[in-house]
Enzyme design. Structure first.
Site, short mmCIF file in Angstrom:
data_model
loop_
_atom_site.label_atom_id
_atom_site.label_comp_id
_atom_site.label_asym_id
_atom_site.label_seq_id
_atom_site.Cartn_x
_atom_site.Cartn_y
_atom_site.Cartn_z
N MET D 1 -4.90 8.52 -2.61
CA MET D 1 -5.50 10.02 -2.35
C MET D 1 -5.11 10.95 -3.40
SD MET D 1 -5.19 8.34 0.57
CE MET D 1 -3.68 8.94 0.66
N PRO D 2 -6.19 11.97 -3.68
CA PRO D 2 -7.48 11.80 -3.31
C PRO D 2 -8.11 11.12 -4.37
CG PRO D 2 -6.29 14.02 -3.56
CD PRO D 2 -5.15 13.09 -4.00
#
Lengths: 67, 67, 67, 67, 67, 67
Positions: D1-2
């Site tokens: 992530m992200p």
């Protein structure tokens, strides 16, 4: 233009999301002289069970001391 | 790299989603020798009212003996 | 359904891309009993200059012994 | 992530794209304390003929003194 | 708002793409009363080798009398 | 093919979403002679706090008499 899609797991507050929207827009105005009024920033919040990294759901990936 | 987005209608269990994450990651490691620890697999669950096929919401498309 | 988008940097051969398409489809049929004839797998090839990781274009990220 | 996807029309230089990658990553680290080494920023460059705004291809939209 | 992404294989002419942009925008104005000047329609053209259906690259899928 | 993703803020009724699905599919059949039975239209509904325009969350952008 432009269109920016930010995909994160849930947890960001309303204020933090507003900060991301402002920050991404400011960056595109500064670096590429884009028009803020046609610059879209869309945040998607994806549940941890639905986000995989290292072949595992992200919570398990983190438990193994990664990411 | 890579980033894989899997869009399905709801109904998959937690275990099935973990199986998809593991399977997609294993495939990218085997076929393209990708690093699993930077391979993201993100599953989006889309409500049937929001998924159209054959010009119809998918539940109606299925009732007509399709898909 | 489903729709799967695989984003990678260029370099996969035609045969490898066909292998990814077959592998992802087989996985969705096996795990979720999906209909292969309405299962879309779309591969996007993104130039290294356009893919950032660790705050760097991916080629520089790799040069620093990462990913 | 992200995972962040930035969609723009062509014209950004290599250096400007690196600046966008660094800026978006720094923003996510600062605002949400994300790990830069698993933060992906992917830039898509879309031809003007393929980008519509106000019901027109973007070049025509701009000629009419918009955006 | 809104943002619409149309993914097709190559072959549409410039005029056809303009017709898609106008048609999608008109539909969103008529059905949801959206503002055309903040309605983005982005067309992605994906090579047939990169689009899989029925577990096959789409050209092979079509040769087998499908789609 | 094709795959169309329509991103809007919430508020469309079930009937309006069915109208969007039918309208987009009809447009692709008419303009590009596409097969409706392999034409996917997926609607994503994004909360206003998660949609930024002009550097602001969209509700604030609208309050300032824009969009």
């Amino acid at each position: 233009m432009p269109y920016v899609n930010v995909r994160i797991t849930p947890g960001a507050t309303r204020r933090q999301k507003a900060e991301l929207i402002a920050g991404v827009t400011e960056l595109l105005v500064r670096v590429l002289d884009k028009n803020p009024d046609t610059t879209h920033v869309v945040i998607d919040e994806v549940e941890p069970d639905n986000w995989g990294l290292g072949g595992l759901p992200v919570d398990e990936f983190r438990k193994r001391g990664n990411g």
